[in-house]
Design a protein around this motif. Structure first.
Motif, PDB file in Angstrom:
ATOM      1  N   GLU A  57       0.807  -1.215   0.000  1.00 38.39           N
ATOM      2  CA  GLU A  57       0.000   0.000   0.000  1.00 38.39           C
ATOM      3  C   GLU A  57       0.844   1.270   0.000  1.00 38.39           C
ATOM      4  OE1 GLU A  57      -2.435  -0.589   3.428  1.00 38.39           O
ATOM      5  OE2 GLU A  57      -3.679  -2.128   2.468  1.00 38.39           O
ATOM      6  N   GLY A  58       2.171   1.108  -0.070  1.00 35.98           N
ATOM      7  CA  GLY A  58       3.061   2.252  -0.137  1.00 35.98           C
ATOM      8  C   GLY A  58       3.276   2.971   1.181  1.00 35.98           C
ATOM      9  N   LYS A  59       2.937   2.317   2.298  1.00 36.48           N
ATOM     10  CA  LYS A  59       3.075   2.941   3.616  1.00 36.48           C
ATOM     11  C   LYS A  59       4.405   2.618   4.284  1.00 36.48           C
ATOM     12  CE  LYS A  59      -1.939   2.707   4.340  1.00 36.48           C
ATOM     13  NZ  LYS A  59      -3.022   2.101   5.149  1.00 36.48           N
ATOM     14  N   ILE A  60       5.086   1.604   3.786  1.00 37.03           N
ATOM     15  CA  ILE A  60       6.368   1.182   4.342  1.00 37.03           C
ATOM     16  C   ILE A  60       7.399   1.147   3.221  1.00 37.03           C
ATOM     17  CG2 ILE A  60       7.640  -0.691   5.475  1.00 37.03           C
ATOM     18  CD1 ILE A  60       5.019  -1.564   6.781  1.00 37.03           C
ATOM     19  N   ASN A  61       8.544   1.807   3.456  1.00 42.32           N
ATOM     20  CA  ASN A  61       9.640   1.784   2.484  1.00 42.32           C
ATOM     21  C   ASN A  61      10.964   1.586   3.218  1.00 42.32           C
ATOM     22  OD1 ASN A  61      10.668   4.466   3.326  1.00 42.32           O
ATOM     23  ND2 ASN A  61       8.800   5.237   2.353  1.00 42.32           N
ATOM     24  N   LYS A  62      12.071   1.696   2.509  1.00 36.46           N
ATOM     25  CA  LYS A  62      13.386   1.406   3.093  1.00 36.46           C
ATOM     26  C   LYS A  62      13.771   2.374   4.203  1.00 36.46           C
ATOM     27  CE  LYS A  62      15.845   3.884  -0.612  1.00 36.46           C
ATOM     28  NZ  LYS A  62      16.321   4.995   0.209  1.00 36.46           N
ATOM     29  N   ASN A  63      13.096   3.514   4.306  1.00 33.24           N
ATOM     30  CA  ASN A  63      13.407   4.505   5.345  1.00 33.24           C
ATOM     31  C   ASN A  63      12.469   4.425   6.544  1.00 33.24           C
ATOM     32  OD1 ASN A  63      15.504   5.741   3.768  1.00 33.24           O
ATOM     33  ND2 ASN A  63      13.905   6.723   2.539  1.00 33.24           N
ATOM     34  N   THR A  64      11.561   3.458   6.531  1.00 28.00           N
ATOM     35  CA  THR A  64      10.525   3.373   7.559  1.00 28.00           C
ATOM     36  C   THR A  64      11.053   2.763   8.856  1.00 28.00           C
ATOM     37  OG1 THR A  64       8.782   3.145   5.905  1.00 28.00           O
ATOM     38  CG2 THR A  64       8.271   2.381   8.134  1.00 28.00           C
ATOM     39  N   THR A  65      10.597   3.326   9.973  1.00 27.49           N
ATOM     40  CA  THR A  65      10.808   2.732  11.293  1.00 27.49           C
ATOM     41  C   THR A  65       9.465   2.198  11.767  1.00 27.49           C
ATOM     42  OG1 THR A  65      12.621   4.215  11.914  1.00 27.49           O
ATOM     43  CG2 THR A  65      11.410   3.166  13.707  1.00 27.49           C
ATOM     44  N   LEU A  66       9.410   0.913  12.061  1.00 28.58           N
ATOM     45  CA  LEU A  66       8.173   0.305  12.534  1.00 28.58           C
ATOM     46  C   LEU A  66       7.992   0.599  14.020  1.00 28.58           C
ATOM     47  CD1 LEU A  66       8.418  -3.208  10.812  1.00 28.58           C
ATOM     48  CD2 LEU A  66       7.352  -1.111   9.948  1.00 28.58           C
ATOM     49  N   VAL A  67       6.792   1.027  14.402  1.00 27.62           N
ATOM     50  CA  VAL A  67       6.489   1.372  15.789  1.00 27.62           C
ATOM     51  C   VAL A  67       5.310   0.537  16.245  1.00 27.62           C
ATOM     52  CG1 VAL A  67       5.856   3.230  17.370  1.00 27.62           C
ATOM     53  CG2 VAL A  67       7.274   3.732  15.362  1.00 27.62           C
ATOM     54  N   GLU A  68       5.411  -0.048  17.441  1.00 25.78           N
ATOM     55  CA  GLU A  68       4.314  -0.875  17.932  1.00 25.78           C
ATOM     56  C   GLU A  68       4.302  -0.946  19.458  1.00 25.78           C
ATOM     57  OE1 GLU A  68       1.576  -1.663  17.399  1.00 25.78           O
ATOM     58  OE2 GLU A  68       1.243  -3.703  16.693  1.00 25.78           O
ATOM     59  N   GLY A  69       3.104  -1.202  20.006  1.00 24.27           N
ATOM     60  CA  GLY A  69       2.947  -1.474  21.419  1.00 24.27           C
ATOM     61  C   GLY A  69       2.679  -2.959  21.580  1.00 24.27           C
ATOM     62  N   SER A  70       3.298  -3.584  22.564  1.00 26.30           N
ATOM     63  CA  SER A  70       3.193  -5.040  22.663  1.00 26.30           C
ATOM     64  C   SER A  70       3.485  -5.516  24.077  1.00 26.30           C
ATOM     65  CB  SER A  70       4.187  -5.686  21.690  1.00 26.30           C
ATOM     66  OG  SER A  70       4.389  -7.049  21.959  1.00 26.30           O
ATOM     67  N   SER A  71       2.789  -6.593  24.478  1.00 24.99           N
ATOM     68  CA  SER A  71       3.113  -7.214  25.764  1.00 24.99           C
ATOM     69  C   SER A  71       4.360  -8.077  25.640  1.00 24.99           C
ATOM     70  CB  SER A  71       1.934  -8.066  26.259  1.00 24.99           C
ATOM     71  OG  SER A  71       1.615  -9.087  25.328  1.00 24.99           O
ATOM     72  N   GLY A  72       4.937  -8.121  24.437  1.00 24.94           N
ATOM     73  CA  GLY A  72       6.214  -8.798  24.251  1.00 24.94           C
ATOM     74  C   GLY A  72       6.355  -9.585  22.971  1.00 24.94           C
ATOM     75  N   ASN A  73       5.409 -10.465  22.705  1.00 26.59           N
ATOM     76  CA  ASN A  73       5.546 -11.337  21.539  1.00 26.59           C
ATOM     77  C   ASN A  73       5.466 -10.591  20.215  1.00 26.59           C
ATOM     78  OD1 ASN A  73       5.985 -13.823  22.817  1.00 26.59           O
ATOM     79  ND2 ASN A  73       3.802 -14.096  23.195  1.00 26.59           N
ATOM     80  N   THR A  74       4.479  -9.709  20.085  1.00 22.70           N
ATOM     81  CA  THR A  74       4.372  -8.933  18.853  1.00 22.70           C
ATOM     82  C   THR A  74       5.599  -8.051  18.680  1.00 22.70           C
ATOM     83  OG1 THR A  74       1.959  -8.934  18.939  1.00 22.70           O
ATOM     84  CG2 THR A  74       3.003  -7.238  17.581  1.00 22.70           C
ATOM     85  N   GLY A  75       6.083  -7.511  19.784  1.00 17.37           N
ATOM     86  CA  GLY A  75       7.279  -6.680  19.727  1.00 17.37           C
ATOM     87  C   GLY A  75       8.471  -7.434  19.172  1.00 17.37           C
ATOM     88  N   ALA A  76       8.633  -8.680  19.597  1.00 19.02           N
ATOM     89  CA  ALA A  76       9.731  -9.505  19.092  1.00 19.02           C
ATOM     90  C   ALA A  76       9.556  -9.764  17.605  1.00 19.02           C
ATOM     91  CB  ALA A  76       9.792 -10.822  19.859  1.00 19.02           C
ATOM     92  N   SER A  77       8.319  -9.997  17.188  1.00 18.47           N
ATOM     93  CA  SER A  77       8.053 -10.253  15.774  1.00 18.47           C
ATOM     94  C   SER A  77       8.339  -9.011  14.937  1.00 18.47           C
ATOM     95  CB  SER A  77       6.597 -10.688  15.582  1.00 18.47           C
ATOM     96  OG  SER A  77       6.343 -11.907  16.248  1.00 18.47           O
ATOM     97  N   VAL A  78       7.898  -7.853  15.412  1.00 20.31           N
ATOM     98  CA  VAL A  78       8.169  -6.605  14.698  1.00 20.31           C
ATOM     99  C   VAL A  78       9.675  -6.384  14.586  1.00 20.31           C
ATOM    100  CG1 VAL A  78       7.980  -4.086  14.788  1.00 20.31           C
ATOM    101  CG2 VAL A  78       5.989  -5.504  15.325  1.00 20.31           C
ATOM    102  N   ALA A  79      10.371  -6.578  15.699  1.00 23.87           N
ATOM    103  CA  ALA A  79      11.820  -6.350  15.718  1.00 23.87           C
ATOM    104  C   ALA A  79      12.547  -7.305  14.777  1.00 23.87           C
ATOM    105  CB  ALA A  79      12.349  -6.509  17.138  1.00 23.87           C
ATOM    106  N   MET A  80      12.157  -8.575  14.777  1.00 25.13           N
ATOM    107  CA  MET A  80      12.796  -9.563  13.912  1.00 25.13           C
ATOM    108  C   MET A  80      12.549  -9.271  12.440  1.00 25.13           C
ATOM    109  SD  MET A  80      12.117 -12.433  11.842  1.00 25.13           S
ATOM    110  CE  MET A  80      10.646 -13.301  12.389  1.00 25.13           C
ATOM    111  N   ILE A  81      11.292  -8.995  12.111  1.00 29.51           N
ATOM    112  CA  ILE A  81      10.946  -8.756  10.708  1.00 29.51           C
ATOM    113  C   ILE A  81      11.562  -7.445  10.227  1.00 29.51           C
ATOM    114  CG2 ILE A  81       8.984  -8.201   9.197  1.00 29.51           C
ATOM    115  CD1 ILE A  81       7.477 -10.430  10.815  1.00 29.51           C
ATOM    116  N   ALA A  82      11.603  -6.440  11.086  1.00 28.48           N
ATOM    117  CA  ALA A  82      12.253  -5.180  10.728  1.00 28.48           C
ATOM    118  C   ALA A  82      13.736  -5.419  10.433  1.00 28.48           C
ATOM    119  CB  ALA A  82      12.091  -4.158  11.847  1.00 28.48           C
ATOM    120  N   SER A  83      14.400  -6.143  11.297  1.00 25.03           N
ATOM    121  CA  SER A  83      15.838  -6.375  11.108  1.00 25.03           C
ATOM    122  C   SER A  83      16.101  -7.185   9.848  1.00 25.03           C
ATOM    123  CB  SER A  83      16.425  -7.088  12.333  1.00 25.03           C
ATOM    124  OG  SER A  83      15.947  -8.414  12.454  1.00 25.03           O
ATOM    125  N   SER A  84      15.233  -8.147   9.550  1.00 27.45           N
ATOM    126  CA  SER A  84      15.428  -8.985   8.362  1.00 27.45           C
ATOM    127  C   SER A  84      15.214  -8.202   7.071  1.00 27.45           C
ATOM    128  CB  SER A  84      14.479 -10.186   8.402  1.00 27.45           C
ATOM    129  OG  SER A  84      13.143  -9.799   8.148  1.00 27.45           O
TER     130      SER A  84
END
Length: 321
Positions: A57-84
């Motif tokens: 949808e053009g909302k995420i590109n190579k300069n994007t920083t992903l931001v999320e609130g999480s009790s932990g598991n979603t945060g780990a998923s966001v962090a892993m997928i962002a790094s990959s």
């Protein structure tokens, strides 16, 4: 030799028969091992799907920083997928988040910000508003959350059970898992019963039961990744047939039983799910098959529900053995 990347490992988790829990002949309980996803939880499914949709949808590109609130598991998923994907991430977590979860999120290179339990969810949107390069994943309101489970987890369960399912039992945090899976199962067979397993202190069960004072039922509980103190947009109560309440003691006791009798090392929400699934199974006559999910790994809770001192401190002395 085919080239496999980390994101290719998401999904297609095993489904096992919990052989020691069948309450009567012909009544069987099965569990989907979602801790076999790359970061050890089912949240990898939704984040991979939502991020891909954001890119399309053009909302995420190579300069994007992903931001999320999480009790932990979603945060780990966001962090892993962002790094990959070569992206940065900022994760807000509640102060009850386990040390292991915070360490895991940080290990993927994410910035972690700890906020009080009742307020941590409001900060991601505020942070995302600071810059167009910030993208709020928003698992609590993103329609692609339940859709991800409809497309993957729900389909996998149906296929692995060869369409022979009488009941599906799951807790809800965002509600994405139970809503997405329930939609898929009920489309395939309208007779499948969907049961919400909700921790005592969450608002979901009283809300589902039509209690106008549902907010008055809020109280603290220790199980992470299950229950909520607000109603999330991604939770579809129209797909739920019944709600069963469990408490911390029941969930933790079942976690211990699963480790010692089934060889499955899981977290507190898994214990609550299986306890509720067993309650459903006790009412049924064979042949009957009940399916639940084990959302995350118990290795993320070694400092808490697997720690004798923590159990004693929280009043669960009889479980600290």
């Amino acid at each position: 030799m085919s080239k496999i990347e980390a994101l290719d490992l998401i999904g297609q988790t095993n489904l096992v028969h919990l052989k020691t829990l069948d309450p009567k002949p012909g009544v069987e309980i099965y569990a989907k091992l979602e801790y076999m996803n790359p970061t050890g939880s089912t949240k990898d499914r939704i984040i991979a799907y939502m991020v891909q949709k954001g890119i399309e949808e053009g909302k995420i590109n190579k300069n994007t920083t992903l931001v999320e609130g999480s009790s932990g598991n979603t945060g780990a998923s966001v962090a892993m997928i962002a790094s990959s994907m070569g992206l940065k991430s900022i994760i807000f977590v509640p102060d009850k988040c386990s040390e292991e979860k915070i360490a895991i999120i940080k290990s993927y290179g994410a910035e972690v910000i700890v906020k009080p339990e009742l307020t941590y969810g409001k900060f991601p949107a505020l942070k995302a508003a600071e810059s167009p390069d910030y993208y709020h994943v928003d698992q609590y309101n993103n329609i692609y959350n339940p859709e991800a489970h409809y497309m993957s987890l729900g389909k996998e369960i149906w296929d692995q059970m060869d369409g022979k399912i009488d009941a599906f039992v799951a807790s809800a945090s965002t509600g994405g898992t139970i809503s997405g899976v329930a939609k898929r199962l009920k489309e395939n067979d309208s007779n499948v019963k969907v049961v919400l397993a909700d921790p005592k202190g969450s608002v979901y069960k009283p809300y589902f039961e039509g209690k106008e004072d549902y907010m008055d039922y809020i109280e603290s509980f220790h199980v992470e990744g299950a229950g909520k103190t607000k109603i999330c947009a991604t939770m579809d109560f129209d797909l739920v047939d019944e709600a069963i309440e469990f408490d911390d003691e029941k969930a933790i006791a079942m976690v211990q039983r699963l480790a010692r009798e089934e060889g499955l090392m899981v977290g507190g929400s898994s214990g609550g799910n299986v306890w509720a699934a067993l309650e459903v199974a006790k009412r049924m006559e064979g042949p009957a098959k009940i399916v639940t999910v084990l959302p995350d790994s118990g290795f993320k809770y070694l400092s808490k529900i697997f720690n004798k001192e923590w159990l004693k401190e929280k009043g669960f002395e009889h479980l600290a053995n």
